[in-house]
Design an enzyme around this catalytic site. Structure first.
Site, short mmCIF file in Angstrom:
data_model
loop_
_atom_site.label_atom_id
_atom_site.label_comp_id
_atom_site.label_asym_id
_atom_site.label_seq_id
_atom_site.Cartn_x
_atom_site.Cartn_y
_atom_site.Cartn_z
N ILE A 90 -35.16 -28.53 0.52
CA ILE A 90 -35.81 -29.84 0.76
C ILE A 90 -34.94 -30.75 1.63
O ILE A 90 -35.42 -31.75 2.14
CB ILE A 90 -36.20 -30.58 -0.55
N THR A 114 -29.02 -32.22 -3.49
CA THR A 114 -30.45 -31.89 -3.67
C THR A 114 -31.23 -33.08 -4.21
O THR A 114 -32.29 -33.44 -3.67
CB THR A 114 -30.59 -30.69 -4.63
N THR A 173 -37.33 -38.24 -14.77
CA THR A 173 -36.96 -37.88 -16.14
C THR A 173 -36.66 -39.13 -16.97
O THR A 173 -36.20 -40.15 -16.43
CB THR A 173 -35.71 -36.97 -16.11
N ASP A 174 -36.87 -38.99 -18.28
CA ASP A 174 -36.52 -40.11 -19.18
C ASP A 174 -35.01 -40.35 -19.22
O ASP A 174 -34.55 -41.41 -19.67
CB ASP A 174 -37.08 -39.87 -20.59
N GLU A 175 -34.23 -39.37 -18.76
CA GLU A 175 -32.76 -39.52 -18.85
C GLU A 175 -32.24 -40.66 -17.98
O GLU A 175 -31.11 -41.11 -18.17
CB GLU A 175 -32.06 -38.21 -18.48
N TYR A 214 -26.18 -35.73 -13.58
CA TYR A 214 -27.59 -35.36 -13.35
C TYR A 214 -28.48 -36.60 -13.39
O TYR A 214 -29.25 -36.87 -12.45
CB TYR A 214 -28.05 -34.34 -14.41
N LYS A 246 -30.80 -38.52 -10.48
CA LYS A 246 -32.26 -38.73 -10.60
C LYS A 246 -32.60 -40.22 -10.51
O LYS A 246 -33.60 -40.61 -9.90
CB LYS A 246 -32.78 -38.14 -11.92
N VAL A 250 -24.32 -25.12 -31.15
CA VAL A 250 -24.95 -26.44 -31.33
C VAL A 250 -23.91 -27.50 -31.03
O VAL A 250 -22.85 -27.54 -31.66
CB VAL A 250 -25.50 -26.58 -32.76
N GLY A 300 -20.21 -37.22 -22.77
CA GLY A 300 -21.19 -38.29 -22.49
C GLY A 300 -22.57 -38.01 -23.06
O GLY A 300 -23.56 -38.55 -22.56
P1 NAD Z 1 -35.66 -25.93 -12.77
O1 NAD Z 1 -34.18 -26.03 -12.66
O2 NAD Z 1 -36.26 -24.93 -13.68
O3 NAD Z 1 -36.29 -25.65 -11.32
C1 NAD Z 1 -35.84 -26.32 -10.18
C2 NAD Z 1 -36.44 -25.63 -8.97
O4 NAD Z 1 -36.02 -26.36 -7.80
C3 NAD Z 1 -35.97 -24.19 -8.79
O5 NAD Z 1 -37.07 -23.37 -8.46
C4 NAD Z 1 -35.00 -24.27 -7.61
O6 NAD Z 1 -34.94 -23.07 -6.86
C5 NAD Z 1 -35.57 -25.42 -6.82
N1 NAD Z 1 -34.58 -26.09 -5.98
C6 NAD Z 1 -33.34 -26.51 -6.33
N2 NAD Z 1 -32.73 -27.06 -5.28
C7 NAD Z 1 -33.61 -27.02 -4.24
C8 NAD Z 1 -33.56 -27.45 -2.91
N3 NAD Z 1 -32.47 -28.05 -2.40
N4 NAD Z 1 -34.63 -27.25 -2.12
C9 NAD Z 1 -35.75 -26.65 -2.61
N5 NAD Z 1 -35.84 -26.20 -3.87
C10 NAD Z 1 -34.78 -26.40 -4.68
O7 NAD Z 1 -36.15 -27.40 -13.12
P2 NAD Z 1 -37.37 -27.87 -14.05
O8 NAD Z 1 -36.90 -27.93 -15.44
O9 NAD Z 1 -38.55 -27.10 -13.69
O10 NAD Z 1 -37.51 -29.38 -13.54
C11 NAD Z 1 -38.36 -29.69 -12.44
C12 NAD Z 1 -38.30 -31.20 -12.19
O11 NAD Z 1 -38.70 -31.89 -13.36
C13 NAD Z 1 -36.89 -31.69 -11.88
O12 NAD Z 1 -36.99 -32.68 -10.89
C14 NAD Z 1 -36.41 -32.30 -13.19
O13 NAD Z 1 -35.49 -33.33 -12.95
C15 NAD Z 1 -37.70 -32.82 -13.76
N6 NAD Z 1 -37.78 -32.90 -15.23
C16 NAD Z 1 -37.47 -31.82 -16.00
C17 NAD Z 1 -37.64 -31.90 -17.38
C18 NAD Z 1 -37.32 -30.72 -18.28
O14 NAD Z 1 -37.32 -30.87 -19.50
N7 NAD Z 1 -37.05 -29.54 -17.76
C19 NAD Z 1 -38.12 -33.08 -17.97
C20 NAD Z 1 -38.42 -34.17 -17.13
C21 NAD Z 1 -38.27 -34.06 -15.77
O1 DAU Z 2 -35.15 -35.43 -21.08
C1 DAU Z 2 -35.53 -34.72 -19.95
C2 DAU Z 2 -34.41 -33.78 -19.53
O2 DAU Z 2 -34.40 -32.74 -20.51
C3 DAU Z 2 -34.61 -33.20 -18.13
O3 DAU Z 2 -34.53 -34.26 -17.20
C4 DAU Z 2 -33.53 -32.16 -17.82
O4 DAU Z 2 -33.77 -31.56 -16.57
C5 DAU Z 2 -33.57 -31.11 -18.91
O5 DAU Z 2 -32.53 -30.17 -18.70
C6 DAU Z 2 -33.44 -31.72 -20.30
O6 DAU Z 2 -32.10 -32.25 -20.49
P1 DAU Z 2 -31.31 -32.06 -21.87
O7 DAU Z 2 -29.88 -32.20 -21.60
O8 DAU Z 2 -31.89 -32.91 -22.94
O9 DAU Z 2 -31.72 -30.52 -22.18
P2 DAU Z 2 -30.85 -29.27 -22.74
O10 DAU Z 2 -31.84 -28.20 -23.03
O11 DAU Z 2 -29.70 -28.97 -21.87
O12 DAU Z 2 -30.30 -29.83 -24.12
C7 DAU Z 2 -31.15 -30.30 -25.14
C8 DAU Z 2 -30.28 -30.77 -26.28
O13 DAU Z 2 -29.65 -29.63 -26.88
C9 DAU Z 2 -29.15 -31.69 -25.85
O14 DAU Z 2 -28.95 -32.67 -26.85
C10 DAU Z 2 -27.93 -30.77 -25.78
C11 DAU Z 2 -28.22 -29.73 -26.85
N1 DAU Z 2 -27.68 -28.37 -26.60
C12 DAU Z 2 -28.00 -27.77 -25.41
C13 DAU Z 2 -27.53 -26.52 -25.12
C14 DAU Z 2 -27.85 -25.84 -23.81
C15 DAU Z 2 -26.93 -27.72 -27.55
O15 DAU Z 2 -26.69 -28.26 -28.65
N2 DAU Z 2 -26.47 -26.47 -27.28
C16 DAU Z 2 -26.73 -25.83 -26.09
O16 DAU Z 2 -26.24 -24.69 -25.89
#
Ligand code: NAD
Ligand code: DAU
Length: 353
Positions: free
Chosen positions: A61, A101, A134-136, A159, A163, A215, A291
Site C-alpha cells: 500500500i 505500513t 481499532t478500539d486500541e 501498534y 493506528k 497467559v 504496557g
Molecule cells: P492481519 O495481520 O491478519 O492481516 C493484515 C493483512 O495486511 C495481511 O494480509 C498482510 O499481508 C497485509 N499487509 C500488511 N502490510 C501490508 C502492506 N504494506 N501493503 C499491503 N498489504 C499489507 O490483520 P487483521 O487482524 O486481519 O486486521 C485487519 C485490520 O483490522 C487491521 O487494520 C487491524 O488494525 C484492524 N483490526 C483488527 C482487529 C483484530 O482483532 N484482529 C480488531 C480491530 C481492528
Molecule cells: O482490540 C482490537 C485489537 O485486538 C486489534 O487492533 C489488534 O490488531 C489485535 O491483535 C488485537 O489486539 P490484542 O493485543 O488485544 O490481541 P492478542 O490476541 O494479541 O491478545 C489478546 C489478549 O491476550 C491480550 O490481553 C494479551 C493476551 N495474550 C496474548 C497472547 C498472544 C496472552 O495472555 N498470551 C498470548 O500468548
C-alpha cells in the site's frame, strides 16, 4: 457496479470480508491489494479462486505508482483499508514497520484517492475512503465505563500509536480537503483464518498439541470479543450508510478476561477430542506484555442507532464455530505454523516459558 479497492484482504479480517461481500452482492468488484506478509495467505482466499468479482494484486500500500495505476484502471468507488501490521507483541520488538505500513501506507492511499477523486476543487460523486481502525487507539479502561467515539485517543503500544496516527491523517484529509471518509474502531475479533500469533488461535493450536499455554500477567486483562463476520457486516454498513466524516465504534458487549477464554478453549477441546492430556495444567502464567492495556470495552450505541447494526453471533456460538473451523483445517494450521512461525514463537516465548 460498485468497485472497491480493498487492502490487506489476504489476512484474517480481510479474507472474511471478501467472502461476506461476495455472498451478499452479485454485482460488485473487489480489487484486493495485499503484500502477502507473514500474515497474508492466498490459502485464505482459495474459495474465491476463479470468481471474476475478485481480483488479487500482490503489492504494498506504500507503493505510489502501483496504487495510482489501480485507480486509473478501475476508477474505484470505495477504498477500504484493512492492510496493517496488526500484532501488538511484534510492535513492541519492531516498531518501525508499523509506522511504514500503518501510517505511511495509509497516507499513500489517502493521497492516491485524493488524486483520483478530487478535480477542480470538486470531489467526484459517491466516493468514500473507509479506514479499518481499532478500539486500541483509545487506550485502556479501568473497571467501569466504555469507549465512545468521543473518548480521547490515548494509545499505549507502538501498534496502537501507529493506528491512532493513521486515524488522524484520515480525519486530516476530511477536514483539510473535504475528503469523504469514515473510520471504524472495532474490538477484538475471532473466527476463521486468524493467524496463530493472536490469543485464540494460538491457544487452540497449543492445546491441541499439549503445549504450554502462555497467559500474560495474571490473566485478568479483559478484551471485548466479536465474531469476525459481525465486524464485516459493520464495515459494509458504514461504507454504504455511514455519515461523512464520522467514526463508528464496533463491539458486541462481550467482555471476558483472558483466563476465561483460555479455560473455555481447554474445556471445549477436552470434550471434543476426548483427550485426557488436555487440562488446565497446561496453563502457564508468564511475564506480562510491556504496557499491557488492562481492559477494552466498546459502546456500540452509535452504530446501532444510526445504522441498525447488531451482532448476530453470540460468543458461545462463535467460539464453537471457531474451534470447529480450526479442527477442520489442520492443514491450514500446519502450513502457517511451519518455518518462520517456529522462529517467531521461539523468539517471543523463549524467555517466558
Ligand atoms: P492481519 O495481520 O491478519 O492481516 C493484515 C493483512 O495486511 C495481511 O494480509 C498482510 O499481508 C497485509 N499487509 C500488511 N502490510 C501490508 C502492506 N504494506 N501493503 C499491503 N498489504 C499489507 O490483520 P487483521 O487482524 O486481519 O486486521 C485487519 C485490520 O483490522 C487491521 O487494520 C487491524 O488494525 C484492524 N483490526 C483488527 C482487529 C483484530 O482483532 N484482529 C480488531 C480491530 C481492528
Ligand atoms: O482490540 C482490537 C485489537 O485486538 C486489534 O487492533 C489488534 O490488531 C489485535 O491483535 C488485537 O489486539 P490484542 O493485543 O488485544 O490481541 P492478542 O490476541 O494479541 O491478545 C489478546 C489478549 O491476550 C491480550 O490481553 C494479551 C493476551 N495474550 C496474548 C497472547 C498472544 C496472552 O495472555 N498470551 C498470548 O500468548
Amino acid at each position: 457496479m460498485k468497485k472497491y479497492l480493498i487492502t490487506g484482504c489476504a489476512g484474517f479480517i480481510g479474507s472474511n470480508f471478501v467472502y461476506y461481500m461476495l455472498n451478499k452482492y452479485e454485482d460488485i468488484l473487489l480489487v484486493n491489494l495485499d503484500k502477502l506478509t507473514y500474515a497474508g495467505n492466498l490459502e485464505n482466499l482459495k474459495d474465491v479462486e476463479g470468481d471474476k468479482r475478485h481480483v488479487f494484486v500482490q503489492g504494498d500500500i506504500c507503493d505510489r505508482a502501483l496504487v495510482t495505476g489501480l485507480f486509473e484502471k478501475y476508477d474505484f468507488d470505495y477504498v477500504i483499508n484493512f492492510a496493517a501490521e496488526s500484532h501488538v507483541d511484534r510492535s513492541i520488538s519492531n516498531p518501525e514497520i508499523f509506522v511504514e505500513t500503518n501510517v505511511l501506507g495509509t497516507v499513500n492511499l489517502l493521497q492516491c484517492a485524493k488524486n483520483a477523486w478530487l478535480a477542480d476543487g470538486k470531489w467526484a460523486e459517491g466516493k468514500k475512503y473507509l479506514q479499518v481502525s481499532t478500539d486500541e487507539v483509545y487506550g485502556s479502561l479501568g473497571e467501569d465505563g466504555y469507549f465512545m467515539e468521543t473518548t480521547p485517543l490515548c494509545p499505549h503500544s507502538p501498534y496502537s500509536s501507529s493506528k491512532a496516527s493513521a486515524d488522524m491523517f484520515v480525519m486530516a484529509f476530511h477536514d483539510t480537503y473535504g475528503m469523504p471518509v469514515n473510520i471504524t474502531r472495532c474490538s477484538n475479533n475471532y473466527g476463521p483464518y486468524q493467524f496463530p500469533e493472536k490469543l485464540i488461535p494460538l491457544m487452540i493450536n497449543n492445546v491441541k498439541h499439549h503445549k504450554q499455554l502462555p497467559v500474560y500477567g495474571d490473566g485478568m486483562n479483559v478484551r471485548d470479543w466479536l465474531y469476525v463476520e459481525d465486524h464485516c457486516k459493520a464495515i459494509d454498513m458504514v461504507a454504504n450508510g455511514g455519515r461523512d466524516g464520522e467514526v463508528y465504534n464496533v463491539g458486541g458487549h462481550n467482555e471476558r478476561p483472558n483466563i476465561f477464554i483460555v479455560k473455555t478453549i481447554i474445556a471445549q477441546l477436552h470434550e471434543r477430542l476426548q483427550d485426557d492430556g488436555i487440562d488446565e495444567g497446561l496453563i502457564k502464567y508468564v511475564a506480562d506484555r510491556l504496557g499491557h492495556d488492562r481492559r477494552y470495552g466498546i459502546d456500540p450505541t452509535k452504530i446501532k442507532n444510526e445504522l441498525g447494526w447488531y451482532p448476530e453471533t453470540t460468543f458461545e456460538v462463535g467460539i464453537v464455530k471457531t474451534i470447529d473451523w480450526y479442527l477442520a483445517h489442520e492443514e491450514w494450521m500446519a502450513n502457517v505454523t511451519s518455518g518462520n512461525y517456529q522462529k517467531y514463537y521461539e523468539e517471543m516465548y523463549k524467555n517466558r516459558l
